[in-house]
Motif scaffolding. Sequence first.
Motif, PDB file in Angstrom:
ATOM      1  N   ARG A 153       7.379  -5.581   1.359  1.00 21.88           N
ATOM      2  CA  ARG A 153       6.967  -4.610   0.355  1.00 21.88           C
ATOM      3  C   ARG A 153       7.252  -4.932  -0.845  1.00 21.88           C
ATOM      4  O   ARG A 153       8.089  -5.189  -1.189  1.00 21.88           O
ATOM      5  CB  ARG A 153       7.058  -3.314   0.679  1.00 21.88           C
ATOM      6  N   ILE A 154       6.214  -4.927  -1.836  1.00 21.77           N
ATOM      7  CA  ILE A 154       6.165  -5.180  -3.365  1.00 21.77           C
ATOM      8  C   ILE A 154       5.642  -3.905  -4.079  1.00 21.77           C
ATOM      9  O   ILE A 154       4.594  -3.347  -3.545  1.00 21.77           O
ATOM     10  CB  ILE A 154       5.963  -6.534  -3.816  1.00 21.77           C
ATOM     11  N   SER A 155       6.028  -3.844  -5.414  1.00 21.62           N
ATOM     12  CA  SER A 155       5.273  -2.926  -5.986  1.00 21.62           C
ATOM     13  C   SER A 155       4.283  -3.306  -7.358  1.00 21.62           C
ATOM     14  O   SER A 155       5.094  -4.322  -8.007  1.00 21.62           O
ATOM     15  CB  SER A 155       6.322  -1.592  -6.717  1.00 21.62           C
ATOM     16  N   SER A 175       1.546  -2.654 -10.461  1.00 21.28           N
ATOM     17  CA  SER A 175       1.073  -1.578 -11.552  1.00 21.28           C
ATOM     18  C   SER A 175      -0.413  -2.280 -12.011  1.00 21.28           C
ATOM     19  O   SER A 175      -0.492  -3.622 -12.285  1.00 21.28           O
ATOM     20  CB  SER A 175       1.974  -1.572 -12.546  1.00 21.28           C
ATOM     21  N   SER A 212      -4.195  -3.418   0.020  1.00 17.33           N
ATOM     22  CA  SER A 212      -3.141  -4.829   0.396  1.00 17.33           C
ATOM     23  C   SER A 212      -3.690  -6.163   1.026  1.00 17.33           C
ATOM     24  O   SER A 212      -3.511  -7.069   0.543  1.00 17.33           O
ATOM     25  CB  SER A 212      -2.186  -4.173   1.557  1.00 17.33           C
TER      26      SER A 212
END
Length: 135
Positions: free
Chosen positions: A6-8, A10, A32
């Motif tokens: 998982r990555i975040s 913006s 995703s």
Amino acid sequence: MANVERISLSFPKFLLSELDSIVESKNYSSRSELIRDAVRKYVIENNALNPGKTVNGMITVVYSPSKDAMEEMSHIYFEYENIIKSMNQSYVKTACEKNKKLEIFVIEGESDIVSEFYQKIQNISGKIYDNIIIF
């Protein structure tokens, strides 16, 4: 999914809204899935630029038409005119209703030089979008 990390990320609100519209209209199961698909395409196209090959392709760039940006593009164009087979320029409105300049280049040449050309285009002032397709 196995082996998933998982990555975040913006996004500006208008871009996230556009992303959600594409998820719905193209029947992606999630944001995703769409982002993975886009990254996969980018990796494939980028790997096509391995050194030592002659390639054909198309490069698209959209940017704010400031004097500096257009001068930058002009210098890049003349530096790489030997690989540019054709070029088209137009003005377009983006999703956020701003006037931008669109340039499309059909290119043919050594992958190293095509890659240099594309990298310079990616770094011009006011760029909001670029894309390369290698045939």
